[in-house]
Design a protein around this motif. Structure first.
Motif, PDB file in Angstrom:
ATOM      1  N   VAL A  35       0.780  -1.186  -0.161  1.00 39.64           N
ATOM      2  CA  VAL A  35       0.017  -0.088   0.141  1.00 39.64           C
ATOM      3  C   VAL A  35       0.816   1.251  -0.049  1.00 39.64           C
ATOM      4  O   VAL A  35       0.402   2.345   0.217  1.00 39.64           O
ATOM      5  N   ILE A  36       2.048   1.008  -0.143  1.00 38.60           N
ATOM      6  CA  ILE A  36       3.105   2.304  -0.237  1.00 38.60           C
ATOM      7  C   ILE A  36       3.795   2.013  -1.858  1.00 38.60           C
ATOM      8  O   ILE A  36       4.002   0.835  -2.009  1.00 38.60           O
ATOM      9  N   ARG A  37       3.814   2.899  -2.436  1.00 42.01           N
ATOM     10  CA  ARG A  37       4.507   2.802  -3.694  1.00 42.01           C
ATOM     11  C   ARG A  37       5.588   3.880  -3.797  1.00 42.01           C
ATOM     12  O   ARG A  37       5.722   4.910  -3.049  1.00 42.01           O
ATOM     13  N   VAL A  38       6.723   3.656  -4.507  1.00 42.46           N
ATOM     14  CA  VAL A  38       7.913   4.442  -4.870  1.00 42.46           C
ATOM     15  C   VAL A  38       7.733   4.834  -6.234  1.00 42.46           C
ATOM     16  O   VAL A  38       7.838   3.927  -7.184  1.00 42.46           O
ATOM     17  N   SER A  39       7.612   6.221  -6.597  1.00 42.00           N
ATOM     18  CA  SER A  39       7.629   6.635  -7.808  1.00 42.00           C
ATOM     19  C   SER A  39       8.852   7.295  -8.489  1.00 42.00           C
ATOM     20  O   SER A  39       9.372   8.342  -7.692  1.00 42.00           O
ATOM     21  N   PRO A  40       9.374   6.893  -9.451  1.00 40.26           N
ATOM     22  CA  PRO A  40      10.600   7.543 -10.061  1.00 40.26           C
ATOM     23  C   PRO A  40      10.206   8.747 -10.477  1.00 40.26           C
ATOM     24  O   PRO A  40       9.133   8.864 -11.437  1.00 40.26           O
ATOM     25  N   PHE A  41      11.329  10.035 -10.620  1.00 41.76           N
ATOM     26  CA  PHE A  41      10.826  10.918 -11.278  1.00 41.76           C
ATOM     27  C   PHE A  41      12.176  11.527 -12.202  1.00 41.76           C
ATOM     28  O   PHE A  41      13.280  10.887 -11.893  1.00 41.76           O
ATOM     29  N   GLU A  42      11.993  12.171 -13.125  1.00 43.39           N
ATOM     30  CA  GLU A  42      13.240  12.941 -13.734  1.00 43.39           C
ATOM     31  C   GLU A  42      14.241  11.783 -14.328  1.00 43.39           C
ATOM     32  O   GLU A  42      15.304  11.654 -13.992  1.00 43.39           O
ATOM     33  N   GLY A  43      13.689  10.773 -15.108  1.00 41.31           N
ATOM     34  CA  GLY A  43      14.253   9.794 -15.644  1.00 41.31           C
ATOM     35  C   GLY A  43      15.065   8.741 -14.703  1.00 41.31           C
ATOM     36  O   GLY A  43      16.229   8.482 -14.899  1.00 41.31           O
ATOM     37  N   HIS A  44      14.277   8.452 -13.464  1.00 42.11           N
ATOM     38  CA  HIS A  44      14.930   7.647 -12.445  1.00 42.11           C
ATOM     39  C   HIS A  44      16.282   8.346 -11.528  1.00 42.11           C
ATOM     40  O   HIS A  44      17.108   7.681 -11.208  1.00 42.11           O
ATOM     41  N   THR A  45      16.134   9.715 -11.518  1.00 38.64           N
ATOM     42  CA  THR A  45      17.233  10.394 -10.835  1.00 38.64           C
ATOM     43  C   THR A  45      16.758  10.714  -9.698  1.00 38.64           C
ATOM     44  O   THR A  45      17.676  11.027  -8.819  1.00 38.64           O
ATOM     45  N   SER A  46      15.501  10.789  -9.381  1.00 41.44           N
ATOM     46  CA  SER A  46      14.892  11.011  -8.051  1.00 41.44           C
ATOM     47  C   SER A  46      13.693  10.204  -7.707  1.00 41.44           C
ATOM     48  O   SER A  46      13.160   9.806  -8.855  1.00 41.44           O
ATOM     49  N   TYR A  47      13.288   9.910  -6.551  1.00 41.22           N
ATOM     50  CA  TYR A  47      12.359   9.122  -6.238  1.00 41.22           C
ATOM     51  C   TYR A  47      11.392   9.871  -5.140  1.00 41.22           C
ATOM     52  O   TYR A  47      11.848  10.430  -4.360  1.00 41.22           O
ATOM     53  N   ALA A  48      10.271   9.047  -5.159  1.00 40.71           N
ATOM     54  CA  ALA A  48       9.237   9.602  -3.809  1.00 40.71           C
ATOM     55  C   ALA A  48       8.183   8.646  -3.440  1.00 40.71           C
ATOM     56  O   ALA A  48       7.719   8.076  -4.447  1.00 40.71           O
ATOM     57  N   PRO A  49       8.465   8.116  -2.098  1.00 40.63           N
ATOM     58  CA  PRO A  49       7.381   7.159  -1.818  1.00 40.63           C
ATOM     59  C   PRO A  49       6.155   7.734  -1.486  1.00 40.63           C
ATOM     60  O   PRO A  49       5.883   9.022  -1.228  1.00 40.63           O
ATOM     61  N   TYR A  50       5.030   7.027  -1.689  1.00 37.67           N
ATOM     62  CA  TYR A  50       3.600   7.733  -1.412  1.00 37.67           C
ATOM     63  C   TYR A  50       2.689   6.733  -0.900  1.00 37.67           C
ATOM     64  O   TYR A  50       2.945   5.595  -1.226  1.00 37.67           O
ATOM     65  N   THR A  51       2.051   7.071  -0.057  1.00 36.10           N
ATOM     66  CA  THR A  51       0.976   6.076   0.452  1.00 36.10           C
ATOM     67  C   THR A  51      -0.292   7.073   1.029  1.00 36.10           C
ATOM     68  O   THR A  51      -0.061   8.278   1.103  1.00 36.10           O
ATOM     69  N   CYS A  52      -1.203   6.428   1.726  1.00 34.19           N
ATOM     70  CA  CYS A  52      -2.404   7.174   2.518  1.00 34.19           C
ATOM     71  C   CYS A  52      -1.526   7.892   3.773  1.00 34.19           C
ATOM     72  O   CYS A  52      -0.670   7.264   4.464  1.00 34.19           O
ATOM     73  N   THR A  53      -1.920   9.113   3.854  1.00 35.40           N
ATOM     74  CA  THR A  53      -1.153   9.748   4.916  1.00 35.40           C
ATOM     75  C   THR A  53      -2.163   9.994   5.966  1.00 35.40           C
ATOM     76  O   THR A  53      -1.673  10.665   6.986  1.00 35.40           O
ATOM     77  N   GLN A  54      -3.248   9.216   6.237  1.00 34.17           N
ATOM     78  CA  GLN A  54      -4.048   9.157   7.441  1.00 34.17           C
ATOM     79  C   GLN A  54      -4.480  10.572   7.781  1.00 34.17           C
ATOM     80  O   GLN A  54      -4.444  11.106   8.686  1.00 34.17           O
ATOM     81  N   CYS A  55      -4.949  11.497   6.591  1.00 33.80           N
ATOM     82  CA  CYS A  55      -5.344  12.714   6.755  1.00 33.80           C
ATOM     83  C   CYS A  55      -6.694  12.926   7.648  1.00 33.80           C
ATOM     84  O   CYS A  55      -7.198  12.073   7.847  1.00 33.80           O
ATOM     85  N   ASP A  56      -6.657  13.991   8.603  1.00 36.88           N
ATOM     86  CA  ASP A  56      -7.685  14.246   9.404  1.00 36.88           C
ATOM     87  C   ASP A  56      -9.008  14.328   8.280  1.00 36.88           C
ATOM     88  O   ASP A  56     -10.127  14.024   8.901  1.00 36.88           O
ATOM     89  N   GLU A  57      -8.939  15.266   7.147  1.00 37.85           N
ATOM     90  CA  GLU A  57     -10.123  15.378   6.304  1.00 37.85           C
ATOM     91  C   GLU A  57     -11.014  13.861   6.116  1.00 37.85           C
ATOM     92  O   GLU A  57     -11.970  13.794   5.877  1.00 37.85           O
ATOM     93  N   ALA A  58      -9.978  12.922   5.775  1.00 40.98           N
ATOM     94  CA  ALA A  58     -10.280  11.637   5.472  1.00 40.98           C
ATOM     95  C   ALA A  58     -11.654  11.628   4.436  1.00 40.98           C
ATOM     96  O   ALA A  58     -12.765  10.970   4.490  1.00 40.98           O
ATOM     97  N   TRP A  59     -11.180  12.067   3.102  1.00 39.99           N
ATOM     98  CA  TRP A  59     -12.325  12.388   2.072  1.00 39.99           C
ATOM     99  C   TRP A  59     -12.628  10.773   1.609  1.00 39.99           C
ATOM    100  O   TRP A  59     -13.792  10.749   1.105  1.00 39.99           O
ATOM    101  N   CYS A  60     -11.613   9.968   1.837  1.00 39.38           N
ATOM    102  CA  CYS A  60     -12.228   8.662   1.480  1.00 39.38           C
ATOM    103  C   CYS A  60     -13.303   8.050   2.171  1.00 39.38           C
ATOM    104  O   CYS A  60     -14.055   7.130   1.744  1.00 39.38           O
ATOM    105  N   MET A  61     -13.122   8.375   3.566  1.00 40.06           N
ATOM    106  CA  MET A  61     -14.389   7.852   4.564  1.00 40.06           C
ATOM    107  C   MET A  61     -15.636   8.608   4.131  1.00 40.06           C
ATOM    108  O   MET A  61     -16.601   7.657   3.837  1.00 40.06           O
ATOM    109  N   THR A  62     -15.590   9.576   3.712  1.00 38.72           N
ATOM    110  CA  THR A  62     -16.916  10.365   3.106  1.00 38.72           C
ATOM    111  C   THR A  62     -17.224   9.969   1.733  1.00 38.72           C
ATOM    112  O   THR A  62     -18.405   9.817   1.416  1.00 38.72           O
ATOM    113  N   ALA A  63     -16.363   9.590   0.694  1.00 35.82           N
ATOM    114  CA  ALA A  63     -16.666   9.265  -0.267  1.00 35.82           C
ATOM    115  C   ALA A  63     -16.994   7.791  -0.585  1.00 35.82           C
ATOM    116  O   ALA A  63     -17.688   7.429  -1.597  1.00 35.82           O
TER     117      ALA A  63
END
Length: 137
Positions: A35-63
């Motif tokens: 449930v976490i992914r790592v995305s490559p950017f700029e031709g695989h010269t930088s990376y960024a992990p992303y996942t649910c950040t458990q935000c207070d708004e929790a739009w997913c619960m509402t939706a």
């Protein structure tokens, strides 16, 4: 409040977080089930992990049309599998309060820490925007 924080500037793209997460979710090393992914950017010269950040708004619960997302004992939003109709919302359950991705990350690009505000992402976005704009000027 404890939150999963992402520090993309520290990510090397090693994918240990994906492996650890998939093992905790499935009992097997299947990064596609992470449930976490790592995305490559700029031709695989930088990376960024992303996942649910458990935000207070929790739009997913509402939706959620069937109310399949609940809050567990550690405050994470969980998908109730037998109620879910399969919209494919990947939800982090914080591994019961000890996120495997944060423990597996060798560079501390993912941390699980106490923060004063639930909106730490807003602070990150402001700092990043200011840094990028300064470089452009």
């Amino acid at each position: 409040m404890r939150v999963l924080k992402i520090h993309p500037e520290k990510c090397t793209g090693c994918l240990r977080c994906e492996l650890a997460c998939s093992y905790m979710q499935t009992g097997d090393y299947q990064p596609a089930k992470s449930v976490i992914r790592v995305s490559p950017f700029e031709g695989h010269t930088s990376y960024a992990p992303y996942t649910c950040t458990q935000c207070d708004e929790a739009w997913c619960m509402t939706a959620c049309p069937v109310g399949a997302i609940t809050i567990n004992a550690v405050g994470a939003k969980d998908v109730v599998d037998d109620r879910c109709v399969g919209c494919k919302a990947f939800k982090c359950n914080l591994c019961g309060g000890a996120p495997a991705c944060a423990e597996a990350c060798p560079t501390a690009a993912i941390t699980y820490e106490d923060v004063e505000t639930a909106d730490w992402l807003g602070d990150f976005a402001r700092e990043r925007t200011a840094r990028v704009l300064a470089e452009v000027r």
